[in-house]
Design an enzyme around this catalytic site. Sequence first.
Site, PDB file in Angstrom:
ATOM      1  N   LYS A 183      55.978  -1.660  38.370  1.00 43.91           N
ATOM      2  CA  LYS A 183      56.017  -0.199  38.422  1.00 43.91           C
ATOM      3  C   LYS A 183      56.899   0.217  39.591  1.00 43.91           C
ATOM      4  O   LYS A 183      56.600  -0.085  40.743  1.00 43.91           O
ATOM      5  CB  LYS A 183      54.617   0.377  38.599  1.00 43.91           C
ATOM      6  CG  LYS A 183      54.595   1.905  38.602  1.00 43.91           C
ATOM      7  CD  LYS A 183      53.174   2.436  38.677  1.00 43.91           C
ATOM      8  CE  LYS A 183      53.155   3.949  38.701  1.00 43.91           C
ATOM      9  NZ  LYS A 183      51.761   4.484  38.769  1.00 43.91           N
ATOM     10  N   ASP A 196      48.713  10.365  27.362  1.00 48.87           N
ATOM     11  CA  ASP A 196      49.546   9.179  27.572  1.00 48.87           C
ATOM     12  C   ASP A 196      49.060   8.344  28.750  1.00 48.87           C
ATOM     13  O   ASP A 196      49.569   7.240  28.969  1.00 48.87           O
ATOM     14  CB  ASP A 196      51.011   9.579  27.778  1.00 48.87           C
ATOM     15  CG  ASP A 196      51.198  10.521  28.949  1.00 48.87           C
ATOM     16  OD1 ASP A 196      50.768  11.684  28.832  1.00 48.87           O
ATOM     17  OD2 ASP A 196      51.763  10.110  29.982  1.00 48.87           O
TER      18      ASP A 196
END
Length: 488
Positions: A113, A252
């Site tokens: 990430k 999401d």
Amino acid sequence: MKHTFPDLPLAPRFAGLPATFHSQVRSTPLPQARLVAWNTGLAEELGLDPDPAHHAHLAQLLGGNAALAGYPQLASVYSGHQFGVWAGQLGDGRAMLLAEIATPQGIRELQLKGAGQTPYSRHADGRAVLRSSIREYLCSEAMHALGIPTTRALALVSSPQPVRRETIETAAVVTRVAPSFLRFGHFEHFYHRAQHDALRTLADWAITHFFAGCQDAANPYAALLQAVTARTAALIAQWQAVGFCHGVMNSDNMSLLGLTLDYGPFGFMDGFDAGHICNHSDTHGRYAYDEQPHIGLWNLQCLAQALLPLTGQAAAVEALQSYEAHFHAAFGEALRRKLGLLAWREADWTLAAGLMELMQAAHTDWTIGWRALSTLPAHGPAPDALRDLFLDRAGFDAWTAAYQARLVDEGNLDDRARAARMDAANPKYVLRNHLAAQVIQAAEQGDYAPLVRLHDCLAQPFDDAPQYQEYAALPPDWAATLSVSCSS
């Protein structure tokens, strides 16, 4: 055998799906990448050599400067609802799969990430900053130690590369670990594009790898929705029990596996406020603490809509109708353990609600208040230190009498045994925002020792560890001025 990164036992699953579901990407090199945190315990669980020095070029791999041989870096596409509004195509805008590996616990995905732009970055830089990366590294592991399903964090790599957010900050990359990062939004994406064949392929893939028990059901897709509903309800009940606010429960950001996913503007409550909003960007309080159970169901409705071509309407409605019962069962069990009761009765909802009303009136510290409750005996007055946590002393004394009568009624009179059970359910240490802020401030000056120390403390949240007593104190006054937002 302990593996090192050059010889990881690759086990591609998601990478085997057609290109409709993901894009091959290349991470953006990170200058002067430096490994500043390595989760030894998680490394051992994954079957990796716990000594980072034994892994060749570890900072380069986990900083995105190199790729693993034999596995393509991938970013997945998904869509979703953000703050209740359909946002269209989203996707892994700053995350990419580094590998899928076989571990003693099963196959795990390793995801970077902050490793740079992908086709789904939507004009963003694809980077993460040190501040938010530290928060995710600490909180995902803190949640795991609390027994709450979550993604994990294996490593943190920092860099002096400047990144602009509200101000200029420096870059970092977190190595995240999970059985899968599959989201509600993955299914929404293909439903809203009327790509029903792809929707079925993805659902079949999820059932095969994560919900095998659904395969023999009369309607496997309805069984999948039932299973996800149960997992989501249980997860949010656990959040409520520890006073955790996610902050941005967009569809999401909801895990199909019922994991806590995407640590951004989260927060553990200090003084109890049922309407607490942890995300400064959430101007209407959509994701306030007391709204989280409702939003969980709202997001499940989005998933159910996406699965309608596979489930049919009647089965979808039936699955959604089970949510409330699952949530109440899970939250009731959590409250039973927090109160030290031997069994949960319907009338205990009134007992628990009465305590929370007293806490709300006094803004009693959620973590300290529940932890101190284990000092309450089955007979006799409450200790002064416990009574002092409540403004309405008479009200708390009346509640104490009702609680003690409940203990007597079920024969729950062993104070020492009950206190031990309660202390195993009510953590002494949580990742308060001010503790994270102090660690971040030190790290921004190049000192990562406080990060390691706090991480070690949060790995044992229920222990009465004398060396970590400062982490269990009431927050300082300046903690109330801290603000986190969607950029966190």
